[in-house]
Structure formats: structure tokens, C-alpha cells
Design a protein around this motif. Structure first.
Motif, PDB file in Angstrom:
ATOM      1  N   GLY A  32     151.323   4.431  65.212  1.00 38.90           N
ATOM      2  CA  GLY A  32     151.750   4.955  63.924  1.00 38.90           C
ATOM      3  C   GLY A  32     153.002   4.291  63.392  1.00 38.90           C
ATOM      4  O   GLY A  32     153.412   4.564  62.259  1.00 38.90           O
ATOM      5  N   ASP A  33     153.611   3.396  64.179  1.00 40.67           N
ATOM      6  CA  ASP A  33     154.797   2.681  63.699  1.00 40.67           C
ATOM      7  C   ASP A  33     154.433   1.814  62.493  1.00 40.67           C
ATOM      8  O   ASP A  33     153.414   1.110  62.496  1.00 40.67           O
ATOM      9  CB  ASP A  33     155.376   1.813  64.812  1.00 40.67           C
ATOM     10  CG  ASP A  33     156.685   1.157  64.419  1.00 40.67           C
ATOM     11  OD1 ASP A  33     157.735   1.737  64.712  1.00 40.67           O
ATOM     12  OD2 ASP A  33     156.643   0.070  63.801  1.00 40.67           O
ATOM     13  N   PHE A  34     155.269   1.864  61.479  1.00 45.66           N
ATOM     14  CA  PHE A  34     154.980   1.190  60.211  1.00 45.66           C
ATOM     15  C   PHE A  34     154.816  -0.318  60.373  1.00 45.66           C
ATOM     16  O   PHE A  34     154.043  -0.954  59.660  1.00 45.66           O
ATOM     17  CB  PHE A  34     156.105   1.505  59.222  1.00 45.66           C
ATOM     18  CG  PHE A  34     155.821   1.073  57.809  1.00 45.66           C
ATOM     19  CD1 PHE A  34     154.997   1.826  56.989  1.00 45.66           C
ATOM     20  CD2 PHE A  34     156.390  -0.082  57.292  1.00 45.66           C
ATOM     21  CE1 PHE A  34     154.731   1.429  55.676  1.00 45.66           C
ATOM     22  CE2 PHE A  34     156.142  -0.476  55.982  1.00 45.66           C
ATOM     23  CZ  PHE A  34     155.309   0.286  55.177  1.00 45.66           C
ATOM     24  N   HIS A  35     155.545  -0.933  61.336  1.00 45.27           N
ATOM     25  CA  HIS A  35     155.563  -2.383  61.473  1.00 45.27           C
ATOM     26  C   HIS A  35     154.804  -2.892  62.695  1.00 45.27           C
ATOM     27  O   HIS A  35     154.706  -4.105  62.885  1.00 45.27           O
ATOM     28  CB  HIS A  35     157.002  -2.893  61.563  1.00 45.27           C
ATOM     29  CG  HIS A  35     157.853  -2.495  60.396  1.00 45.27           C
ATOM     30  ND1 HIS A  35     157.689  -3.032  59.138  1.00 45.27           N
ATOM     31  CD2 HIS A  35     158.861  -1.600  60.295  1.00 45.27           C
ATOM     32  CE1 HIS A  35     158.574  -2.485  58.307  1.00 45.27           C
ATOM     33  NE2 HIS A  35     159.284  -1.620  58.984  1.00 45.27           N
ATOM     34  N   LEU A  36     154.302  -1.997  63.541  1.00 46.36           N
ATOM     35  CA  LEU A  36     153.754  -2.413  64.823  1.00 46.36           C
ATOM     36  C   LEU A  36     152.574  -3.368  64.681  1.00 46.36           C
ATOM     37  O   LEU A  36     152.491  -4.390  65.379  1.00 46.36           O
ATOM     38  CB  LEU A  36     153.341  -1.181  65.637  1.00 46.36           C
ATOM     39  CG  LEU A  36     152.797  -1.452  67.043  1.00 46.36           C
ATOM     40  CD1 LEU A  36     153.841  -2.161  67.895  1.00 46.36           C
ATOM     41  CD2 LEU A  36     152.372  -0.134  67.699  1.00 46.36           C
ATOM     42  N   GLY A  37     151.640  -3.053  63.786  1.00 45.38           N
ATOM     43  CA  GLY A  37     150.464  -3.893  63.643  1.00 45.38           C
ATOM     44  C   GLY A  37     150.792  -5.303  63.197  1.00 45.38           C
ATOM     45  O   GLY A  37     150.252  -6.284  63.732  1.00 45.38           O
ATOM     46  N   ARG A  38     151.685  -5.427  62.222  1.00 44.04           N
ATOM     47  CA  ARG A  38     152.044  -6.766  61.742  1.00 44.04           C
ATOM     48  C   ARG A  38     152.860  -7.521  62.779  1.00 44.04           C
ATOM     49  O   ARG A  38     152.588  -8.688  63.057  1.00 44.04           O
ATOM     50  CB  ARG A  38     152.812  -6.676  60.430  1.00 44.04           C
ATOM     51  CG  ARG A  38     153.240  -8.054  59.913  1.00 44.04           C
ATOM     52  CD  ARG A  38     153.802  -8.021  58.522  1.00 44.04           C
ATOM     53  NE  ARG A  38     154.268  -9.351  58.123  1.00 44.04           N
ATOM     54  CZ  ARG A  38     153.483 -10.330  57.703  1.00 44.04           C
ATOM     55  NH1 ARG A  38     152.182 -10.153  57.636  1.00 44.04           N
ATOM     56  NH2 ARG A  38     153.985 -11.507  57.359  1.00 44.04           N
ATOM     57  N   MET A  39     153.871  -6.859  63.370  1.00 43.59           N
ATOM     58  CA  MET A  39     154.716  -7.539  64.354  1.00 43.59           C
ATOM     59  C   MET A  39     153.887  -8.051  65.521  1.00 43.59           C
ATOM     60  O   MET A  39     153.995  -9.217  65.923  1.00 43.59           O
ATOM     61  CB  MET A  39     155.795  -6.583  64.853  1.00 43.59           C
ATOM     62  CG  MET A  39     156.723  -7.197  65.898  1.00 43.59           C
ATOM     63  SD  MET A  39     157.914  -6.015  66.565  1.00 43.59           S
ATOM     64  CE  MET A  39     156.822  -4.981  67.576  1.00 43.59           C
ATOM     65  N   THR A  40     153.038  -7.193  66.063  1.00 38.96           N
ATOM     66  CA  THR A  40     152.231  -7.570  67.214  1.00 38.96           C
ATOM     67  C   THR A  40     151.200  -8.629  66.856  1.00 38.96           C
ATOM     68  O   THR A  40     151.059  -9.658  67.535  1.00 38.96           O
ATOM     69  CB  THR A  40     151.496  -6.338  67.780  1.00 38.96           C
ATOM     70  OG1 THR A  40     152.442  -5.340  68.144  1.00 38.96           O
ATOM     71  CG2 THR A  40     150.667  -6.716  68.993  1.00 38.96           C
ATOM     72  N   ALA A  67     152.598 -12.169  66.034  1.00 37.28           N
ATOM     73  CA  ALA A  67     153.172 -12.836  67.195  1.00 37.28           C
ATOM     74  C   ALA A  67     152.110 -13.259  68.200  1.00 37.28           C
ATOM     75  O   ALA A  67     152.194 -14.342  68.788  1.00 37.28           O
ATOM     76  CB  ALA A  67     154.183 -11.917  67.870  1.00 37.28           C
ATOM     77  N   LEU A  68     151.098 -12.434  68.415  1.00 33.72           N
ATOM     78  CA  LEU A  68     150.170 -12.649  69.531  1.00 33.72           C
ATOM     79  C   LEU A  68     148.757 -13.024  69.110  1.00 33.72           C
ATOM     80  O   LEU A  68     147.976 -13.475  69.946  1.00 33.72           O
ATOM     81  CB  LEU A  68     150.117 -11.382  70.397  1.00 33.72           C
ATOM     82  CG  LEU A  68     151.466 -10.873  70.925  1.00 33.72           C
ATOM     83  CD1 LEU A  68     151.257  -9.633  71.782  1.00 33.72           C
ATOM     84  CD2 LEU A  68     152.194 -11.961  71.715  1.00 33.72           C
ATOM     85  N   LEU A  69     148.432 -12.847  67.819  1.00 30.18           N
ATOM     86  CA  LEU A  69     147.067 -13.096  67.374  1.00 30.18           C
ATOM     87  C   LEU A  69     147.005 -14.031  66.166  1.00 30.18           C
ATOM     88  O   LEU A  69     145.956 -14.606  65.883  1.00 30.18           O
ATOM     89  CB  LEU A  69     146.390 -11.763  67.041  1.00 30.18           C
ATOM     90  CG  LEU A  69     144.873 -11.726  66.917  1.00 30.18           C
ATOM     91  CD1 LEU A  69     144.223 -12.112  68.247  1.00 30.18           C
ATOM     92  CD2 LEU A  69     144.410 -10.333  66.508  1.00 30.18           C
ATOM     93  N   GLY A  70     148.113 -14.153  65.459  1.00 28.02           N
ATOM     94  CA  GLY A  70     148.143 -15.011  64.284  1.00 28.02           C
ATOM     95  C   GLY A  70     147.758 -14.317  63.001  1.00 28.02           C
ATOM     96  O   GLY A  70     147.694 -14.952  61.948  1.00 28.02           O
ATOM     97  N   ARG A  71     147.511 -13.015  63.061  1.00 29.22           N
ATOM     98  CA  ARG A  71     147.208 -12.229  61.865  1.00 29.22           C
ATOM     99  C   ARG A  71     147.632 -10.790  62.114  1.00 29.22           C
ATOM    100  O   ARG A  71     147.715 -10.343  63.259  1.00 29.22           O
ATOM    101  CB  ARG A  71     145.714 -12.264  61.560  1.00 29.22           C
ATOM    102  CG  ARG A  71     144.840 -11.597  62.626  1.00 29.22           C
ATOM    103  CD  ARG A  71     143.426 -11.370  62.158  1.00 29.22           C
ATOM    104  NE  ARG A  71     142.578 -10.778  63.199  1.00 29.22           N
ATOM    105  CZ  ARG A  71     142.523  -9.477  63.458  1.00 29.22           C
ATOM    106  NH1 ARG A  71     143.275  -8.614  62.772  1.00 29.22           N
ATOM    107  NH2 ARG A  71     141.726  -9.011  64.416  1.00 29.22           N
ATOM    108  N   PRO A  72     147.916 -10.036  61.073  1.00 30.82           N
ATOM    109  CA  PRO A  72     148.297  -8.635  61.282  1.00 30.82           C
ATOM    110  C   PRO A  72     147.132  -7.833  61.878  1.00 30.82           C
ATOM    111  O   PRO A  72     145.968  -8.104  61.603  1.00 30.82           O
ATOM    112  CB  PRO A  72     148.639  -8.138  59.869  1.00 30.82           C
ATOM    113  CG  PRO A  72     148.865  -9.370  59.068  1.00 30.82           C
ATOM    114  CD  PRO A  72     147.992 -10.430  59.661  1.00 30.82           C
ATOM    115  N   LEU A  73     147.469  -6.874  62.704  1.00 31.66           N
ATOM    116  CA  LEU A  73     146.483  -5.956  63.241  1.00 31.66           C
ATOM    117  C   LEU A  73     146.343  -4.755  62.317  1.00 31.66           C
ATOM    118  O   LEU A  73     147.347  -4.210  61.843  1.00 31.66           O
ATOM    119  CB  LEU A  73     146.908  -5.454  64.626  1.00 31.66           C
ATOM    120  CG  LEU A  73     146.774  -6.411  65.801  1.00 31.66           C
ATOM    121  CD1 LEU A  73     147.480  -5.823  67.021  1.00 31.66           C
ATOM    122  CD2 LEU A  73     145.321  -6.706  66.111  1.00 31.66           C
ATOM    123  N   ALA A  74     145.114  -4.337  62.064  1.00 32.64           N
ATOM    124  CA  ALA A  74     144.890  -3.094  61.335  1.00 32.64           C
ATOM    125  C   ALA A  74     145.249  -1.922  62.243  1.00 32.64           C
ATOM    126  O   ALA A  74     145.216  -2.030  63.473  1.00 32.64           O
ATOM    127  CB  ALA A  74     143.431  -2.992  60.901  1.00 32.64           C
TER     128      ALA A  74
END
Length: 302
Positions: free
Chosen positions: A241-249, A252-259
Motif C-alpha cells: 500500500g506504500d504510495f511509491h513502492l511499486g515504482r521504486m521496486t 530498480a529491479l525490473l525496468g518498469r513500475p510494478l502495478a
């Protein structure tokens, strides 16, 4: 002023107090946390024995000096090894990704802290719900500055001890509004204050602590995780539920934001160290842009 209690600790493993406690600091103006230019770390706390100011100095990752002042000094010194992550097991962590491997190699001594003070961690976590961090930090600094107690010993000027649960419960509504805290969050803090003793007693049993928090109105998975990786030493406390977690992760690790719906499954390979991955990424800001657009700012009260 000589300390009331002191400890010289030479752990058999690396401990970086500044890095380990960085997540406990609530903004640049947190009145309970101060880092001097020479690296000396000052903190205050409200223990079950009373208020305490403690100072941590270290020259090496295996050599720390801790001094404490105030009624809670003895209790703090007895628990400081645990607070600094003595029971954490970072050696069991397998990064399993080049970005994490590189970042992890540059963070020796980083551990997940375990303060054992649930209420202390819960209040600022509640203040951080649904608002940008700057607003939550400002609210924390204002409320602690106005209602907290004096820091014992030779603490740096402006440092304060967080208010007691009884004081939090009695803060008038206009003080909450002046600090930018809406009714929902203030009511949740007040409810937590009524149950602070029960929460802190549960610190030795993380499963019980999470059970108590999940039963509280206004405390969800994200808030409980914020408490877990600060007060319970939970290296797996993933802040869903963190506002930035999907994009940050993702960046950094996949090359695109996570939904949002992808995050939990993506983190499964790192259990039981999912928070440690978040901790590493947050301390490696160049691994990915953390923010694309800002979280909502607190609305002004009228």
C-alpha cells in the motif's frame, strides 16, 4: 554531565548505528533524533521506566559506545543491543539480483532495528497515513515539540521526549488541526494511546503484536508494517500500500513500475527478508527514481 548508564559494545558482527537507525528518524526536524556533524547519534525515548536520552558514538563497525541519561537509562542500556539489531539475521539474506548485490555490498553494518516500543512507532506511522511524508513529519515535530517532555541529560537543544500515551489522548482537537492532522488520524492515535500498555507488552511476541494492530480501527497492513520493521525487528514487514513502492521496486529491479496487484507476488522470492529489500533500495536512491508524481498533500483546515 556524566551518564547514568553506559555500555561499550564490541559486537562479533558489523553494526552501523546511523544506517540502522536511519529509518527511525521522522524527518530533518524530528525532535527525538539528532545526528551531529562528527557522526554522534542522539536519540530520546519514553521507556517503561521513564524518559531517556541516549548517545551512540562509534569509530568502527565493531566498536560502539552508548551513554544514557534519565530514569529510563538503565532499561535502555540493557536493551540497546536488541534495538541495534543483535537478533537480526542479515547473513541469511540472498540478494539474488545484481542491483541488490551491488547495493548490499556497500551497506555493511545495516541491520533491521528492534526497539520494542510499539506505541512509539505506531503514532508517527498513523500520522503518515494517506499524506506526503513532509506533512506527516511536520505534524510529528509540532506535536512532540509542543506536548513532549524535556530530554534528560546533555541532549542537544530542542530535543524532546515523545508525549506519554495519556498526553496524546488529551491533545485537544484544535491542536491536531493546527498540526495538519485530520479527524480520522487523530482519533486513531487517541485510540492507540488508550491501548498503549497492551501494545508495548506484546512487543516480545510479534504475532500477538500484529494481531492487536490488525484489530484496531484505522490500522491496516501498511501501518502495521511500519511498526514491524521499527519496533519488532521484522525483516519481512513489506509495506503493501506504500504510495511509491511499486515504482521504486519495479524501476530498480525490473525496468518498469510494478502495478499494485503485482507487488506482493514479485517480492515472494525474498521472504523472509522482503523489508530488507525495501530498506536497501531506499538507501540506494540512484538505483531508481523513487517518485514520479507526489503523494497528496494534506488539505488545509478551515
Amino acid at each position: 554531565m556524566p551518564p547514568d548508564h553506559s555500555l561499550h559494545w564490541q559486537p562479533r558482527f558489523p553494526v552501523d548505528a546511523k544506517l540502522t537507525f536511519k529509518g527511525l528518524r521522522r524527518g530533518r526536524h524530528d525532535p527525538t533524533h539528532r545526528q551531529e556533524t562528527d557522526g554522534t547519534l542522539w536519540r530520546t525515548a519514553l521507556t517503561s521506566s521513564g524518559p531517556v536520552t541516549y548517545r551512540i558514538r562509534q569509530q568502527r563497525l565493531d566498536d560502539l559506545d552508548v551513554d544514557a541519561w534519565g530514569p529510563g537509562a538503565g532499561e535502555l542500556i540493557r536493551s540497546i543491543r536488541t534495538e541495534l539489531g543483535e537478533h537480526d539475521r542479515p547473513e541469511d539474506f540472498r540478494p539474488a539480483h545484481p542491483v541488490l548485490e551491488r547495493a548490499w555490498s556497500r551497506l555493511p553494518g545495516l541491520r533491521v532495528p528492534r526497539t520494542g516500543r510499539l506505541f512509539e512507532a505506531l503514532v508517527p506511522a498513523i500520522l503518515e497515513q494517506r499524506v506526503v511524508g513532509l506533512d506527516a513529519q511536520a505534524a510529528w515535530a509540532r506535536l512532540v515539540g509542543a506536548h513532549g517532555g524535556p530530554a534528560p541529560g546533555p541532549a542537544p537543544e530542542t530535543m524532546r521526549v515523545m508525549p506519554s500515551p495519556e498526553t496524546w489522548a488529551k491533545i485537544p482537537i484544535w491542536e491536531w488541526r493546527r498540526a495538519g492532522v485530520d479527524l480520522h488520524r487523530s482519533k486513531t492515535v487517541i485510540f492507540a494511546a488508550w491501548h498503549a500498555a497492551k501494545l508495548d507488552r506484546a512487543a516480545t511476541d510479534p504475532a500477538r503484536a500484529y494481531e492487536l494492530m490488525s484489530a484496531m480501527s484505522g490500522v491496516g497492513v501498511w501501518t502495521a508494517a511500519q511498526v514491524g520493521h521499527r519496533a519488532l525487528g521484522d525483516a519481512d514487514a513489506l509495506p503493501i500500500g506504500d504510495f511509491h513502492l511499486g515504482r521504486m521496486t519495479g524501476m530498480a529491479l525490473l525496468g518498469r513500475p510494478l502495478a499494485e496487484q503485482e507487488i506482493e507476488a514479485f517480492y515472494l522470492p525474498w521472504r523472509p527478508h522482503r523489508y530488507r529489500v525495501v530498506q536497501i533500495l531506499e538507501l540506494t536512491p540512484r538505483s531508481a527514481p523513487r517518485r514520479s508524481h507526489r503523494a497528496p498533500r494534506a488539505e488545509p483546515f478551515r
